[in-house]
Design an enzyme around this catalytic site. Structure first.
Site, PDB file in Angstrom:
ATOM      1  N   GLU A  69       0.862  -1.188   0.000  1.00 60.66           N
ATOM      2  CA  GLU A  69       0.000   0.000   0.000  1.00 60.66           C
ATOM      3  C   GLU A  69       0.893   1.232   0.000  1.00 60.66           C
ATOM      4  OE1 GLU A  69      -3.053   0.416   3.034  1.00 60.66           O
ATOM      5  OE2 GLU A  69      -3.545   2.425   2.262  1.00 60.66           O
ATOM      6  N   GLU A  94       4.903   5.189   3.398  1.00 62.62           N
ATOM      7  CA  GLU A  94       4.266   6.475   3.730  1.00 62.62           C
ATOM      8  C   GLU A  94       5.327   7.482   4.138  1.00 62.62           C
ATOM      9  OE1 GLU A  94       2.529   9.437   4.049  1.00 62.62           O
ATOM     10  OE2 GLU A  94       0.882   8.038   3.793  1.00 62.62           O
ATOM     11  N   ASP A 143      -2.721  12.078  -3.000  1.00 65.40           N
ATOM     12  CA  ASP A 143      -2.971  13.536  -2.943  1.00 65.40           C
ATOM     13  C   ASP A 143      -3.407  14.039  -4.310  1.00 65.40           C
ATOM     14  OD1 ASP A 143      -2.099  14.247  -0.191  1.00 65.40           O
ATOM     15  OD2 ASP A 143      -0.205  13.410  -0.894  1.00 65.40           O
ATOM     16  N   LYS A 147      -4.895  22.123  -7.985  1.00 66.94           N
ATOM     17  CA  LYS A 147      -4.537  23.228  -8.891  1.00 66.94           C
ATOM     18  C   LYS A 147      -3.688  22.709 -10.052  1.00 66.94           C
ATOM     19  CE  LYS A 147      -4.627  26.736  -5.345  1.00 66.94           C
ATOM     20  NZ  LYS A 147      -3.838  27.242  -4.242  1.00 66.94           N
TER      21      LYS A 147
END
Ligand SMILES: C[S@@+](CC[C@H](N)C(=O)[O-])C[C@H]1O[C@@H](n2cnc3c(N)ncnc32)[C@H](O)[C@@H]1O
Length: 234
Positions: A69, A94, A143, A147
């Protein structure tokens, strides 16, 4: 770990950004005390450091399956899987140190023996893996970088997708979910445009009965806001 991080900071950054969120003293102490038991980060840094032997990761043979993961956040899905499938290995990567500490806390409380953790930028970890050595790869809501000028920071690019497809043992074992329609469209188009190297794929909008629906705090927040959850499998 802290000394590794300052000496080899390149491996802990992603898209050129340093990750420096505050961490409590108790979490820092926990990491200092037990993180080394559950990680092979030092090996990976050596792998990329040409002064050392260029040997790929050798995983323990005792597990039936190997799952990864990427960007597990606070580790809810990783832990749930590790508990449900004790004979399988779960590698969690992570860059967010608080997430690593949270998972370490649970690992030590429940004495879980089937998790390997990495605090590195996942790309370095993946590059050190043997081809065709992974059963399933999960990326749950990376994420979105909404923008347009930040799109270049997104984790998923053609190169990353290509690397992932080389690591899996069989087709349709990579699962990516996102709450961002634009990220979904970009990934979808990338696969369509590069079908020769990435192969075919499936897409769907998840609903309550789907396995990956609502499986993380981040995802549940998006659902509460009325966002759709898109899934790509390839
Ligand atoms: C939007 S959050 C989602 C976290 C979790 N999957 C969830 O759904 O709650 C994305 C996570 O990916 C991590 N991340 C981003 N880029 C990464 C990279 N290159 N390697 C490892 N983790 C990364 C971030 O630190 C963050 O925790």
């Amino acid at each position: 770990m802290i000394s590794l991080k300052s000496e080899y900071s390149k491996y802990y950054t992603y898209k050129g950004r340093k990750i420096s969120k505050k961490i409590s003293l108790s979490k820092k102490n926990l990491i200092d005390k037990i993180y080394h038991i559950y990680t092979i980060d030092e090996f990976i840094i050596r792998y990329h450091n040409k002064n050392y032997l260029n040997q790929k990761i050798v995983l323990p043979k005792k597990f039936n399956r190997v799952n990864i993961e990427i960007g597990f956040g606070d580790g809810e899905f990783l832990i749930k899987n590790a508990i449900a499938y004790p004979k399988e290995l779960f590698i969690g990567i992570e860059v967010y140190l608080n997430g690593i500490a949270k998972v370490l806390q649970t690992i030590s409380e429940l004495k879980l023996k089937n998790i390997i953790l990495s605090n590195l930028n996942s790309i370095y970890f993946l590059e050190a893996m043997t081809l065709r050595s992974v059963d399933k790869i999960f990326i749950i809501n990376p994420d979105p970088w909404k923008k347009k000028r930040h799109h270049k920071r997104r984790l998923i690019s053609f190169e990353v997708m290509e690397l992932l497809t080389k690591l899996i043992k069989s087709k349709n074992s990579i699962y990516i979910t996102t709450d961002s329609e634009s990220y979904f469209n970009d990934m979808n188009n990338l696969i369509i445009e590069n079908r020769d190297s990435l192969g075919s794929h499936n897409v769907k909008i998840l609903s309550e009965n789907d396995e990956l629906y609502g499986i993380s705090r981040y995802q549940r927040k998006a659902i509460e806001k009325g966002e759709k959850i898109y899934q790509l499998t390839f």
